[in-house]
Write a protein that holds these residues in place. Structure first.
Motif, short mmCIF file in Angstrom:
data_model
loop_
_atom_site.label_atom_id
_atom_site.label_comp_id
_atom_site.label_asym_id
_atom_site.label_seq_id
_atom_site.Cartn_x
_atom_site.Cartn_y
_atom_site.Cartn_z
N THR A 1 -11.64 2.87 -11.04
CA THR A 1 -10.38 3.43 -11.53
C THR A 1 -10.27 3.12 -13.01
O THR A 1 -10.60 2.01 -13.43
CB THR A 1 -9.16 2.85 -10.78
OG1 THR A 1 -7.97 3.31 -11.46
CG2 THR A 1 -9.12 1.33 -10.76
N TYR B 1 -2.57 11.09 -0.82
CA TYR B 1 -1.32 11.04 -1.59
C TYR B 1 -1.44 11.76 -2.93
O TYR B 1 -0.61 11.59 -3.80
CB TYR B 1 -0.90 9.58 -1.80
CG TYR B 1 -0.44 8.92 -0.52
CD1 TYR B 1 0.90 8.93 -0.15
CD2 TYR B 1 -1.36 8.32 0.34
CE1 TYR B 1 1.32 8.35 1.03
CE2 TYR B 1 -0.95 7.73 1.53
CZ TYR B 1 0.39 7.75 1.87
OH TYR B 1 0.81 7.17 3.05
N TYR C 1 3.46 4.27 -7.44
CA TYR C 1 2.07 4.11 -7.93
C TYR C 1 1.89 4.77 -9.31
O TYR C 1 1.19 4.24 -10.16
CB TYR C 1 1.08 4.65 -6.90
CG TYR C 1 0.64 3.58 -5.92
CD1 TYR C 1 1.58 2.79 -5.24
CD2 TYR C 1 -0.71 3.32 -5.69
CE1 TYR C 1 1.18 1.80 -4.37
CE2 TYR C 1 -1.11 2.31 -4.81
CZ TYR C 1 -0.17 1.56 -4.15
OH TYR C 1 -0.56 0.55 -3.29
N GLU D 1 -10.66 3.62 0.98
CA GLU D 1 -9.68 3.47 -0.11
C GLU D 1 -9.52 4.79 -0.87
O GLU D 1 -8.41 5.23 -1.16
CB GLU D 1 -10.14 2.36 -1.06
CG GLU D 1 -9.09 2.00 -2.07
CD GLU D 1 -9.50 0.83 -2.95
OE1 GLU D 1 -10.24 -0.07 -2.48
OE2 GLU D 1 -9.08 0.82 -4.13
N PHE E 1 -3.82 11.48 -5.28
CA PHE E 1 -4.49 10.80 -6.39
C PHE E 1 -5.95 11.27 -6.43
O PHE E 1 -6.69 11.11 -5.46
CB PHE E 1 -4.40 9.28 -6.24
CG PHE E 1 -2.99 8.78 -6.39
CD1 PHE E 1 -2.49 8.47 -7.64
CD2 PHE E 1 -2.15 8.67 -5.29
CE1 PHE E 1 -1.17 8.05 -7.80
CE2 PHE E 1 -0.84 8.26 -5.43
CZ PHE E 1 -0.35 7.94 -6.69
N ALA F 1 -6.25 7.39 -1.02
CA ALA F 1 -5.64 7.82 -2.30
C ALA F 1 -5.53 9.35 -2.34
O ALA F 1 -4.53 9.90 -2.79
CB ALA F 1 -6.48 7.30 -3.46
N ASP G 1 -8.01 9.27 -11.04
CA ASP G 1 -7.34 8.01 -10.70
C ASP G 1 -8.29 7.01 -10.05
O ASP G 1 -8.19 5.80 -10.27
CB ASP G 1 -6.19 8.28 -9.72
CG ASP G 1 -5.12 9.16 -10.34
OD1 ASP G 1 -4.67 8.82 -11.45
OD2 ASP G 1 -4.78 10.20 -9.74
N LEU G 2 -9.18 7.54 -9.21
CA LEU G 2 -10.03 6.67 -8.39
C LEU G 2 -11.23 7.49 -7.95
O LEU G 2 -11.05 8.59 -7.44
CB LEU G 2 -9.21 6.27 -7.15
CG LEU G 2 -9.67 5.10 -6.32
CD1 LEU G 2 -9.44 3.82 -7.10
CD2 LEU G 2 -8.88 5.05 -5.02
N SER H 1 0.84 -1.20 0.00
CA SER H 1 0.00 0.00 0.00
C SER H 1 0.88 1.26 0.00
O SER H 1 2.08 1.21 0.28
CB SER H 1 -0.88 0.01 1.25
OG SER H 1 -0.05 0.15 2.40
N LEU H 2 0.23 2.39 -0.27
CA LEU H 2 0.96 3.67 -0.24
C LEU H 2 1.58 3.93 1.15
O LEU H 2 2.77 4.27 1.24
CB LEU H 2 0.02 4.81 -0.66
CG LEU H 2 -0.24 4.89 -2.17
CD1 LEU H 2 -1.51 5.68 -2.46
CD2 LEU H 2 0.96 5.54 -2.87
#
Ligand SMILES: Cc1cc2nc3c(=O)[nH]c(=O)nc-3n(C[C@H](O)[C@H](O)[C@H](O)COP(=O)(O)OP(=O)(O)OC[C@H]3O[C@@H](n4cnc5c(N)ncnc54)[C@H](O)[C@@H]3O)c2cc1C
Length: 461
Positions: free
Chosen positions: A185, A155, A104, A148, A157, A152, A161-162, A87-88
């Motif tokens: 995604t 960070y 990523y 989730e 995203f 994201a 992205d998601l 994971s991140l």
């Protein structure tokens, strides 16, 4: 295993690949190369591809115990995704925030890189970049979907992205039962993996890469691979054997082979397809703990897989372990629970294969330049695209190219070795059980399982 018929029975993908699956010549005498690779799966073949593309004169040779694409690379679920097993937050702990984000982003780019190469090389692997939809079908799954996306965002995203979907938005992509929402995604393509693996082998041969098939490497030593037919000498030797790695002397505890099993339905009628959805061919799962994964194939079937098969004592890998009737039955039940319209649809193919799990659930790629020995793996079932990143990275490490790839945090990462038996057997199988129990408990109560959360902390994922 010998015989093209046996290879065809390996999976739905091998059964439908437009290729005779006739093994190429084996190594029958001593030979020389600049780079010698053990295993003609995607790790080995992408490494060979990028080496020979950047250095047309380089002599690359692969030794493959069976045929190219025999292993996980030819029989997986066909998710060419940006998923990375660590994971991140875990990567951040390992190497810092920027490195985690770079890893990523590199994975996202890798999906497009694979798409670009298959288009350039004319490999028709039924590429469909329809993204991934993770369905949320219980309050606990919905909570995980939100978590989730929130993680994201921390960070950097964004929506591109998601993104979190309402039940209505998710239903436009696919229509499982009990839908409460989802996460989408765009960074994933559904593919026919054996077409990719066999197509890439053909491209390599045309580039002058030697692939010795039905050639088992008995020992890897600096500067040479020892086989029954002869010794292949090379400046660099690369281990690209993933779930099969424990069978090599000195590597028994490098990864554990855990089996992932898959079923394929017959082609669905137009009416059933209308009820299932997935028209843009997004890969799909739901947010349960025990991994499941599916795709709608180019010919309108559902290919659907999951974990749940036991880990075998001593990290044993045998053809018989590819098929576990009880797991196939459970997969079929889960598929019908997801899409009740599939109740009367026949299952035409069942198969499986080993994935490689590193002790800290983190894939890695490394070249020990002094010894001339390299390897990549530990992809934990997310290797279809990651092998491409590994291949590009190994090529850069071997040629000494100064690149962003060689600075990614998985390069040179050393996972601890797995415990000795029987601890390994007890630990891995206990983990698999915990996930199954947690999902059952969640399905009953709708509440998130604390045991599974604790297990996630144990794996560090
Ligand atoms: C059922 C299943 C479903 C999966 N689904 C997905 C998915 O949807 N998306 C995803 O990203 N990942 C998925 N994976 C994981 C992914 O397929 C793998 O991570 C990836 O293919 C690993 O590639 P590889 O080349 O490292 O290993 P492999 O493809 O396993 O290749 C290793 C090769 O080494 C050969 N070999 C082993 N030992 C020797 C020896 N001593 N001498 C010579 N040759 C040897 C083997 O025969 C084999 O061909 C799945 C895996 C399985 C099994």
């Amino acid at each position: 295993m010998t015989g093209t018929e046996a290879y065809r029975r390996l999976s739905f993908w091998h059964d439908t690949v437009p290729d005779q699956l006739v093994p190429g010549a084996a190594l029958q005498q001593d030979a020389d190369a600049d780079v010698a690779i053990v295993g003609a799966g995607l790790t080995g073949m992408w490494t060979a591809y990028y080496l020979s593309r950047a250095n047309p004169g380089i002599r690359v040779a692969l030794c493959e115990r069976e045929i190219a694409g025999f292993g996980a690379s030819g029989r997986n679920g066909g998710w060419c995704s940006a998923l990375f097993p660590a994971s991140l937050p875990k990567l951040e702990r390992m190497a810092g925030r920027e490195a985690a984000i770079a890893m990523y982003r590199a994975m996202q780019h890798t999906v497009d890189e694979v798409g670009k190469v298959v288009a350039e090389e004319g490999i028709d692997c039924h590429w469909a970049k329809g993204g991934t939809i993770q369905f949320a079908r219980s309050p606990a799954q919905l909570r995980r979907a939100r978590d989730e996306v929130a993680q994201a965002r921390l960070y950097g995203f964004g929506e591109a992205d998601l993104r979190l979907l309402t039940a209505g938005q998710a239903r436009e992509l696919g229509a499982p039962s009990g839908l409460l929402g989802g996460v989408f995604t765009p960074h994933c393509a559904a593919i026919h993996p054996a077409r990719l693996a066999r197509g890439l082998a053909g491209v390599l041969r045309a580039q002058g890469v030697r692939i010795y098939e039905q050639t088992e490497v008995q020992r890897i030593e600096p500067g040479r691979l020892i086989t029954a037919g002869g010794t292949l000498r090379a400046e660099y030797v690369i281990r690209a054997t993933e779930g099969y790695t424990p069978g090599l002397p000195g590597s028994r505890r490098a990864v554990v082979p855990v089996y992932s099993l898959v079923v394929a339905t017959a082609p669905l009628s137009g009416q059933v397809l209308d009820q299932v959805g997935l028209a843009t061919r997004p890969t799909f799962n739901d947010l349960r703990h025990l991994i499941i994964y599916g795709q709608r194939t180019a010919d309108g079937r559902i290919v659907f897989g999951g974990r749940g098969a036991p880990y075998h004592f001593g990290s044993a890998v045998r053809p018989a372990f590819d098929r576990v009737p009880a797991v196939f039955a459970a997969l079929r039940d889960t598929l019908i629970e997801l899409f009740p319209a599939l109740e009367d649809v026949a299952i035409t193919h069942t198969w499986g294969g080993p994935i490689g799990i590193a002790r800290d659930w983190c894939a890695s790629v490394e070249l020990d330049r002094a010894a001339g020995v390299g390897w990549a793996g530990g992809y934990v079932g997310d290797g279809l695209s990651t092998t491409n990143l590994a291949g590009r990275t190994l090529a850069d490490l071997i040629t000494g190219a100064d690149s962003e790839l060689t600075r990614l945090p998985w390069v040179g990462h050393r996972s601890p070795r797995w415990e000795r038996e029987p601890l390994r057997w007890l630990g891995v199988n206990a983990g698999l059980r915990v996930m199954t129990w947690a999902d059952r408990a969640e399905a009953r109560t709708g509440r998130q399982s604390r045991t599974a959360a604790a297990f996630s902390r144990f794996t560090g994922s």
